[in-house]
Every structure is written in structure tokens, then in C-alpha cells.
Design a protein around this motif. Structure first.
Motif, mmCIF file in Angstrom:
data_model
loop_
_atom_site.group_PDB
_atom_site.id
_atom_site.type_symbol
_atom_site.label_atom_id
_atom_site.label_comp_id
_atom_site.label_asym_id
_atom_site.label_seq_id
_atom_site.Cartn_x
_atom_site.Cartn_y
_atom_site.Cartn_z
ATOM 1 N N UNK A 65 5.773 -37.901 6.536
ATOM 2 C CA UNK A 65 6.743 -38.114 5.456
ATOM 3 C C UNK A 65 6.943 -36.822 4.671
ATOM 4 N N UNK A 66 8.159 -36.626 4.158
ATOM 5 C CA UNK A 66 8.443 -35.428 3.381
ATOM 6 C C UNK A 66 7.533 -35.397 2.154
ATOM 7 N N UNK A 80 13.208 -22.852 8.929
ATOM 8 C CA UNK A 80 13.355 -23.269 7.540
ATOM 9 C C UNK A 80 12.326 -22.574 6.678
ATOM 10 N N UNK A 81 11.794 -23.269 5.671
ATOM 11 C CA UNK A 81 10.727 -22.703 4.841
ATOM 12 C C UNK A 81 9.433 -22.683 5.665
ATOM 13 N N UNK A 82 8.916 -21.468 5.912
ATOM 14 C CA UNK A 82 7.750 -21.387 6.807
ATOM 15 C C UNK A 82 6.742 -20.386 6.290
ATOM 16 N N UNK A 83 5.524 -20.548 6.813
ATOM 17 C CA UNK A 83 4.400 -19.687 6.434
ATOM 18 C C UNK A 83 3.726 -19.195 7.705
ATOM 19 N N UNK A 104 8.451 -30.898 5.074
ATOM 20 C CA UNK A 104 9.835 -31.219 4.766
ATOM 21 C C UNK A 104 10.694 -31.318 6.004
ATOM 22 N N UNK A 105 12.009 -31.013 5.816
ATOM 23 C CA UNK A 105 12.982 -31.183 6.894
ATOM 24 C C UNK A 105 13.959 -30.018 6.880
ATOM 25 N N UNK A 132 8.935 -26.676 6.025
ATOM 26 C CA UNK A 132 8.354 -27.202 4.792
ATOM 27 C C UNK A 132 9.427 -27.402 3.712
ATOM 28 N N UNK A 133 9.176 -28.338 2.810
ATOM 29 C CA UNK A 133 10.083 -28.555 1.689
ATOM 30 C C UNK A 133 9.733 -27.646 0.519
#
Length: 432
Positions: A339-340, A363-366, A402-403, A381-382
Motif C-alpha cells: 500500500x502507498x 520515479x522517486x528513488x534512492x 508509492x506509485x 517511492x512517494x
């Protein structure tokens, strides 16, 4: 009582009177016989013989010798083989038993019916007991009379006949030769792993095997076991004791005490099979010097160096896609649907080298560099909770799932890089 005494006394008197009458009659009969002319003739004959010393000696000594001699002689059976005397036996049945035993033994080894090749005859005689053959002597004489039989030594291995030697000494020497190829003078209790027997069998000497050929056949079939006592010096290894210090960095490591090995004298019994050690029993162990432990102090304060073992980056996930070719290109990680807003954790200690919106599919990444050849990537990630340059520990929360980016639903895209090459994360994590 008086009447009983009178009756007994009267009976005794009557018996005594009858006995006297019998003695008187016998005396009259002897006197009548002695008066006959026969006695005068016999006395004249005895006086005539007495004039000859040899005859007198014969009359005296022949009965003295003949009677005891006759008492010492026993009835027996003289055995002849092809007309040649073998000896006397007391019981004729012993001859039949000996012949049957010899023929059965020879037949067994030959594998066909065997008949003793001599003609046996017997004759009854009387002889002193000392001249009679024992059963063993009779058997030996029959074997010798055959001209082709002997007592052979049959070697068997685990109940199966393996060879025939001329004598038991030959068989033992052969088996000792097999043992010698795997043993030394220091070995004790040398024996065979298999059950080996040497049995004496009466059979034809033509059935004996060549010793060289028999050795070549037996040596590969037999395993030799033995024990050997040895004394040797043994090194006692030292242990390394690690003392952790959370006030010092992971890169810190110092030896506080050098370790040194100890020494012991050991007496042991070594069990061998075909010369190779198969077991060892320690009989005695004397420590000459104890080992000294090595003490090492290491820092545990995290500076971003990974342990090399990964934990799960998220929990409560559904595995939706693996490391594989998909839609014409390599899907270089695994997708874990959650789930987000689900917390995302660092899989191992490391240093954050990327924490941004990729502007592409991630997207948002590490990206965390674990500084040991490993890197891990966390995408879609959100929200990002760390920045570039941050030092994280295994299990630290670094983002919320996230999505973002090219995503068909909320999930974490997780990658493992080894020396900057993308590899299947399932080599290092158990994912279901």
C-alpha cells in the motif's frame, strides 16, 4: 523262649551232623581214587621228566609266560591296501568310516564322486593293544596308500572357496603376504575385514592352486584392518575474542593481545583399512603449553559499510514481478506490491549516493552504496526520508512506498548491484 532255644539248637546240631557225614564220604572217595594204579604211573612219569632240566624249565616257565601273554593279546583286524599291510585296527567299522570320510572329502573338493584308488582287504589277528592303529593313524595310512591324496588347506572368503594350498603353512604364508602389503612393523591386530577361514580337507594334490596366481586373485578381494599406536605433538590453536566498541567507527580494528598456539603430546591408536586411516582413538593427551587467546577490538559505529547480508526492504508485500526480460527489455529488479505510504527500510548499512526524482521510470528513488561492492536501489517511492551523503544502518526507514514514475500501481521496485552489475535480488533475499 526256652522252646525257641531248644528248636534252634536242635536245627544247628542236625546241620553239623550232616556236614560231618559229607566230609567222611569225601575222604573215603579220595582214598579210593588215590589207591588206583594211575597214581603210581603218574608218579613214575614225573620222576622220569624230572631227570631232564630243560623239560622241567619248560614245564615251569612256559605256563608262566604263555598265560599272561594270552591275556594281553586282543583280537583285531589287519588291513591290507593293494596287498601291502597298513596295520591293525580293533574295530572293523573304523575302516569303513575312514574310507567314507576320505571319499566324501575328496568328492566335495573335486566336485564329483571320488573313489579311493586302492583295493582294501582284511584279516583277523590277535596282537597286543599297543600295536593297534588309532583312527587318525589309519586315515593317514589310507591317504598315503592312495598315492594321490593329501591333507590340503582350503581358503574361503565370506563362506566362498577362494583357493587351495598344499599345506596350512602355505595358506597362512599367503595370507600374511596379503596383510604385509598394507601393514608395517608398527601395526598390531592385523586382520581381514572379510571372514577368512583356512580348513583342512583331504583331496587330490592335483587340485592345489599356484601360489602366485592365488595371491593375485586374493589380494584385490581382501581388505586388511589393523591398529597402530602413535605418539605425536599437536598444536593447540588459539581463539580470537572480538570486543565491540560502539564509540569507534566500523573501520576500526586493533589487536589488544596477540594470540599464541599451545602444544600437547598425544598418544593415539589409529585404525586403518588397507593402510588408510579410518578412525583414531585418543589414548592420552598431555598439554605442554596452553594456547593464549587473541583479543581484537572492533568499532561498531556505523559509517556506511555493509555486512554483506540483506534484510527485506518492505514487509507485508505481494511479490508481483521478478528479475527477467519483460516487454522486450530486462526488468532489472523485483516488484513488491504494498500500500502507498508503507515504510521502506535500508537492506544493509551504507551511504546514500542518490535520493531524487529520477525523471524517468524509477520515479522517486534512492541508491545506497554499501561500500563493499554492493549497491541497492529503491524505486517508485512517494516520499524520500534521506538525503545524499546520509549514513544509514540496516533496518533504518529511508522512504515511504508509492506509485511514482512508470508504475502500474503502488509498489517498491528493488534492485541489487554487484560491482555495478545488476543481479537478481533473489540470490540474496528469500522472497515469496
Amino acid at each position: 523262649m526256652r522252646n525257641l532255644f531248644s528248636f534252634v539248637f536242635g536245627l544247628f546240631s542236625s546241620l553239623l551232623y550232616a556236614l560231618v557225614r559229607v566230609v567222611l564220604l569225601l575222604d573215603q572217595l579220595i582214598c579210593a581214587v588215590y589207591a588206583l594204579p594211575l597214581w603210581r604211573w603218574l608218579a613214575d612219569a614225573v620222576r622220569g621228566i624230572g631227570r631232564h632240566r630243560a623239560v622241567c624249565a619248560a614245564v615251569v616257565f612256559v605256563p608262566m609266560l604263555a598265560v599272561p601273554g594270552a591275556l594281553l593279546l586282543h583280537s583285531g583286524t589287519m588291513v591290507y591296501a593293494d596287498g601291502r599291510p597298513l596295520g591293525l585296527i580293533e574295530n572293523p567299522d573304523a575302516l569303513s568310516a575312514a574310507v567314507d570320510a576320505i571319499e566324501q572329502s575328496a568328492s566335495s573338493l573335486a566336485g564329483e564322486e571320488y573313489t579311493l584308488p586302492v583295493t582294501i582287504e582284511t584279516r583277523t589277528l590277535r596282537a597286543p593293544e599297543s600295536q593297534f592303529l588309532t583312527d587318525e593313524e589309519l586315515t593317514d595310512d589310507l591317504i598315503a596308500a592312495s598315492g594321490e591324496l593329501d591333507t590340503l588347506a582350503v581358503i574361503s572368503v565370506d563362506g566362498e572357496q577362494a583357493g587351495v594350498c598344499r599345506t596350512a603353512d602355505d595358506a597362512q604364508a599367503l595370507l600374511d603376504r596379503v596383510k604385509a602389503q598394507y601393514t608395517t612393523a608398527a601395526d598390531e591386530n592385523a586382520d581381514f575385514l572379510q571372514e577368512v577361514r583356512v580348513d583342512s580337507v583331504v583331496a587330490q594334490t592335483s587340485l592345489t592352486d599356484d601360489l602366485g596366481t592365488l595371491y593375485s586373485d586374493l589380494a584385490p578381494r581382501l581388505d586388511v584392518t589393523s591398529t597402530r599406536a602413535v605418539t605425536y605433538t599437536e598444536t593447540i590453536p588459539y581463539e580470537t575474542i572480538t570486543q565491540e566498541n560502539d564509540q569507534l567507527d566500523q573501520t576500526y580494528r586493533a589487536t589488544l593481545q596477540e594470540g599464541s598456539a599451545g602444544e600437547a603430546v598425544v598418544t593415539a591408536e589409529i585404525q586403518t583399512v588397507d593402510g588408510q586411516e579410518h578412525g583414531r582413538t585418543i589414548l592420552a593427551r598431555t598439554v605442554l603449553s596452553e594456547a593464549t587467546d587473541e583479543i581484537v577490538e572492533v568499532g561498531t559505529r556505523n559509517v556506511g559499510i555493509g555486512t554483506g547480508e540483506f534484510d527485506l526492504p518492505v514487509y507485508g508485500y505481494t511479490f508481483t514481478s521478478g528479475f527477467k526480460w519483460r516487454w522486450g527489455k530486462l526488468h532489472s529488479g523485483v516488484d513488491l506490491a504494498v500500500a502507498e505510504g508503507t515504510p521502506v527500510y535500508a537492506a544493509d548499512n551504507g551511504k546514500v549516493i542518490v535520493a531524487e526524482d529520477s525523471g524517468n521510470g524509477y520515479g522517486n528513488y534512492i541508491i545506497i552504496d554499501h561500500q563493499n561492492g554492493f549497491k541497492t536501489l529503491y524505486g517508485h517511492n512517494s516520499e524520500l526520508l534521506v538525503s545524499v551523503g546520509d549514513i544509514v544502518a540496516k533496518g533504518d526507514k529511508i522512504a515511504l512506498s508509492g506509485n511514482t514514475g512508470n508504475s502500474t500501481g503502488p509498489h517498491l521496485h528493488f534492485e541489487v548491484h554487484v560491482n555495478d552489475e545488476k543481479v537478481d535480488p533473489q540470490q540474496y533475499l528469500a522472497l515469496a
